[in-house]
Design a protein around this motif. Structure first.
Motif, PDB file in Angstrom:
ATOM      1  N   MET A   1     -11.101 -20.069  -4.393  1.00 43.39           N
ATOM      2  CA  MET A   1      -9.659 -19.207  -4.320  1.00 43.39           C
ATOM      3  C   MET A   1      -9.822 -18.799  -2.731  1.00 43.39           C
ATOM      4  SD  MET A   1      -9.099 -15.452  -5.686  1.00 43.39           S
ATOM      5  CE  MET A   1      -8.444 -15.973  -7.404  1.00 43.39           C
ATOM      6  N   ASN A   2      -8.565 -18.574  -2.111  1.00 45.06           N
ATOM      7  CA  ASN A   2      -8.839 -18.117  -0.734  1.00 45.06           C
ATOM      8  C   ASN A   2      -9.048 -16.651  -0.712  1.00 45.06           C
ATOM      9  OD1 ASN A   2      -8.120 -17.420   1.654  1.00 45.06           O
ATOM     10  ND2 ASN A   2      -6.395 -18.894   1.932  1.00 45.06           N
ATOM     11  N   THR A   3     -10.066 -16.169  -0.439  1.00 48.66           N
ATOM     12  CA  THR A   3     -10.433 -14.470  -0.365  1.00 48.66           C
ATOM     13  C   THR A   3      -9.384 -13.879   0.539  1.00 48.66           C
ATOM     14  OG1 THR A   3     -12.180 -14.924   0.791  1.00 48.66           O
ATOM     15  CG2 THR A   3     -12.312 -15.028  -1.491  1.00 48.66           C
ATOM     16  N   LYS A   4      -9.291 -14.503   1.786  1.00 46.42           N
ATOM     17  CA  LYS A   4      -8.268 -13.906   2.794  1.00 46.42           C
ATOM     18  C   LYS A   4      -7.102 -13.825   2.365  1.00 46.42           C
ATOM     19  CE  LYS A   4      -7.200 -14.080   7.600  1.00 46.42           C
ATOM     20  NZ  LYS A   4      -7.425 -14.584   8.767  1.00 46.42           N
ATOM     21  N   LEU A   5      -6.505 -14.818   1.571  1.00 48.95           N
ATOM     22  CA  LEU A   5      -5.200 -14.428   1.120  1.00 48.95           C
ATOM     23  C   LEU A   5      -5.155 -13.236   0.073  1.00 48.95           C
ATOM     24  CD1 LEU A   5      -2.173 -15.371   0.884  1.00 48.95           C
ATOM     25  CD2 LEU A   5      -3.042 -17.177  -0.981  1.00 48.95           C
ATOM     26  N   LEU A   6      -6.058 -13.243  -0.854  1.00 49.51           N
ATOM     27  CA  LEU A   6      -6.250 -12.275  -1.832  1.00 49.51           C
ATOM     28  C   LEU A   6      -6.210 -10.895  -1.264  1.00 49.51           C
ATOM     29  CD1 LEU A   6      -6.599 -11.185  -4.911  1.00 49.51           C
ATOM     30  CD2 LEU A   6      -8.637 -11.882  -4.505  1.00 49.51           C
ATOM     31  N   MET A   7      -7.175 -10.696  -0.235  1.00 50.92           N
ATOM     32  CA  MET A   7      -7.478  -9.468   0.234  1.00 50.92           C
ATOM     33  C   MET A   7      -6.005  -8.985   1.164  1.00 50.92           C
ATOM     34  SD  MET A   7     -10.274  -8.784  -0.885  1.00 50.92           S
ATOM     35  CE  MET A   7     -10.796  -7.358   0.072  1.00 50.92           C
ATOM     36  N   THR A   8      -5.615  -9.876   1.783  1.00 46.50           N
ATOM     37  CA  THR A   8      -4.706  -9.794   2.914  1.00 46.50           C
ATOM     38  C   THR A   8      -3.220  -9.052   1.675  1.00 46.50           C
ATOM     39  OG1 THR A   8      -5.134 -11.196   4.499  1.00 46.50           O
ATOM     40  CG2 THR A   8      -2.717 -10.503   4.333  1.00 46.50           C
ATOM     41  N   SER A   9      -3.073  -9.835   0.720  1.00 44.36           N
ATOM     42  CA  SER A   9      -1.832  -9.674  -0.084  1.00 44.36           C
ATOM     43  C   SER A   9      -1.991  -8.264  -1.073  1.00 44.36           C
ATOM     44  CB  SER A   9      -1.415 -10.769  -1.241  1.00 44.36           C
ATOM     45  OG  SER A   9      -2.648 -10.787  -2.161  1.00 44.36           O
ATOM     46  N   SER A  10      -3.271  -8.087  -1.132  1.00 46.66           N
ATOM     47  CA  SER A  10      -3.627  -6.747  -1.825  1.00 46.66           C
ATOM     48  C   SER A  10      -3.544  -5.500  -0.903  1.00 46.66           C
ATOM     49  CB  SER A  10      -5.079  -6.898  -2.662  1.00 46.66           C
ATOM     50  OG  SER A  10      -5.865  -7.020  -1.583  1.00 46.66           O
ATOM     51  N   ALA A  11      -3.866  -5.801   0.233  1.00 46.45           N
ATOM     52  CA  ALA A  11      -3.774  -4.840   1.292  1.00 46.45           C
ATOM     53  C   ALA A  11      -2.346  -4.484   1.560  1.00 46.45           C
ATOM     54  CB  ALA A  11      -4.180  -5.227   2.806  1.00 46.45           C
ATOM     55  N   LEU A  12      -1.588  -5.505   1.509  1.00 43.45           N
ATOM     56  CA  LEU A  12       0.012  -5.183   1.986  1.00 43.45           C
ATOM     57  C   LEU A  12       0.622  -4.550   0.635  1.00 43.45           C
ATOM     58  CD1 LEU A  12       0.916  -8.618   3.631  1.00 43.45           C
ATOM     59  CD2 LEU A  12       0.881  -6.227   4.558  1.00 43.45           C
ATOM     60  N   VAL A  13       0.342  -5.040  -0.693  1.00 49.78           N
ATOM     61  CA  VAL A  13       0.838  -4.456  -1.888  1.00 49.78           C
ATOM     62  C   VAL A  13       0.406  -2.789  -1.886  1.00 49.78           C
ATOM     63  CG1 VAL A  13       0.859  -4.273  -4.283  1.00 49.78           C
ATOM     64  CG2 VAL A  13       1.214  -6.622  -3.075  1.00 49.78           C
ATOM     65  N   LEU A  14      -0.756  -2.747  -1.862  1.00 43.65           N
ATOM     66  CA  LEU A  14      -1.215  -1.348  -1.671  1.00 43.65           C
ATOM     67  C   LEU A  14      -0.817  -0.550  -0.536  1.00 43.65           C
ATOM     68  CD1 LEU A  14      -4.837  -1.963  -3.065  1.00 43.65           C
ATOM     69  CD2 LEU A  14      -3.031  -0.983  -4.415  1.00 43.65           C
ATOM     70  N   GLY A  15      -0.866  -1.033   0.545  1.00 42.19           N
ATOM     71  CA  GLY A  15      -0.403  -0.197   1.803  1.00 42.19           C
ATOM     72  C   GLY A  15       1.091   0.173   1.572  1.00 42.19           C
ATOM     73  N   LEU A  16       1.944  -0.602   1.084  1.00 44.76           N
ATOM     74  CA  LEU A  16       3.583  -0.435   0.882  1.00 44.76           C
ATOM     75  C   LEU A  16       3.461   0.706  -0.119  1.00 44.76           C
ATOM     76  CD1 LEU A  16       4.952  -4.068   1.351  1.00 44.76           C
ATOM     77  CD2 LEU A  16       5.214  -2.037   3.114  1.00 44.76           C
ATOM     78  N   ALA A  17       2.716   0.658  -1.047  1.00 47.59           N
ATOM     79  CA  ALA A  17       3.211   1.663  -2.123  1.00 47.59           C
ATOM     80  C   ALA A  17       2.364   2.958  -1.745  1.00 47.59           C
ATOM     81  CB  ALA A  17       1.960   1.148  -3.403  1.00 47.59           C
ATOM     82  N   GLY A  18       1.166   2.813  -1.056  1.00 43.07           N
ATOM     83  CA  GLY A  18       0.622   4.228  -0.211  1.00 43.07           C
ATOM     84  C   GLY A  18       1.667   4.686   0.422  1.00 43.07           C
ATOM     85  N   ILE A  19       2.343   4.044   1.476  1.00 41.57           N
ATOM     86  CA  ILE A  19       3.187   4.868   2.224  1.00 41.57           C
ATOM     87  C   ILE A  19       4.528   5.363   1.584  1.00 41.57           C
ATOM     88  CG2 ILE A  19       5.001   4.040   4.216  1.00 41.57           C
ATOM     89  CD1 ILE A  19       2.762   2.022   5.313  1.00 41.57           C
ATOM     90  N   ARG A  20       4.879   4.672   0.676  1.00 40.80           N
ATOM     91  CA  ARG A  20       6.191   5.021  -0.186  1.00 40.80           C
ATOM     92  C   ARG A  20       5.758   6.263  -0.990  1.00 40.80           C
ATOM     93  NH1 ARG A  20      11.183   2.791  -2.658  1.00 40.80           N
ATOM     94  NH2 ARG A  20      11.235   4.131  -4.467  1.00 40.80           N
ATOM     95  N   PHE A  21       4.526   6.270  -1.570  1.00 42.26           N
ATOM     96  CA  PHE A  21       4.164   7.555  -2.310  1.00 42.26           C
ATOM     97  C   PHE A  21       3.636   8.490  -1.249  1.00 42.26           C
ATOM     98  CE2 PHE A  21       2.651   5.544  -6.604  1.00 42.26           C
ATOM     99  CZ  PHE A  21       3.594   4.749  -6.644  1.00 42.26           C
ATOM    100  N   LEU A  22       3.149   8.479  -0.163  1.00 44.45           N
ATOM    101  CA  LEU A  22       2.913   9.384   0.574  1.00 44.45           C
ATOM    102  C   LEU A  22       4.070  10.004   1.468  1.00 44.45           C
ATOM    103  CD1 LEU A  22       0.594  11.059   1.825  1.00 44.45           C
ATOM    104  CD2 LEU A  22       0.522   9.137   3.884  1.00 44.45           C
ATOM    105  N   PHE A  23       5.121   9.339   1.555  1.00 34.31           N
ATOM    106  CA  PHE A  23       6.343   9.843   2.588  1.00 34.31           C
ATOM    107  C   PHE A  23       7.350  10.016   1.802  1.00 34.31           C
ATOM    108  CE2 PHE A  23       3.564   7.850   5.827  1.00 34.31           C
ATOM    109  CZ  PHE A  23       3.080   9.143   6.627  1.00 34.31           C
TER     110      PHE A  23
END
Length: 128
Positions: A1-23
């Protein structure tokens, strides 16, 4: 499994959700039909900060060796988050009427929970 892809995609999903929930906590609450009180808005924003913090952690860890004993706290923290979240969303989805947003979140959480399960308990972190 490509861990870089997993970590990057989870960072983007969580980051977008975090920004939406925060602001935009009022939009998040109104989408679920919840009355926007000061306390509820604050809790949604606090959840946004947690999502954003996980996103930053995943983004900074994406280039390292992950799996087995390597970066175990990062992979174990992600597994715990996505596994517990998946269980909660499955319970909510099957104990109430169908909600498309909850269903979509449930699918995402189950996929990430399975990926991080593999990373924590099956992967060695060493590339052959």
């Amino acid at each position: 499994m490509n861990t870089k892809l997993l970590m990057t995609s989870s960072a983007l999903v969580l980051g977008l959700a975090g920004i939406r929930f925060l602001f935009m906590p009022d939009l998040v609450l109104s989408a679920q039909g919840v009355t926007d009180t000061g306390v509820m808005s604050t809790l949604v924003q606090l959840m946004g900060t947690l999502y954003f913090a996980f996103a930053l952690m995943n983004w900074t860890a994406k280039d390292g060796i992950i799996g087995g004993i390597y970066a175990r706290p990062v992979s174990l923290g992600n597994f715990a988050h996505f596994f517990a979240g998946a269980l909660l969303l499955v319970k909510v989805q099957f104990s109430s009427e169908f909600n498309g947003l909850i269903f979509a979140m449930m699918i995402v959480y189950v996929i990430y929970a399975l990926c991080f399960y593999w990373l924590v308990f099956r992967a060695t972190g060493i590339k052959p």
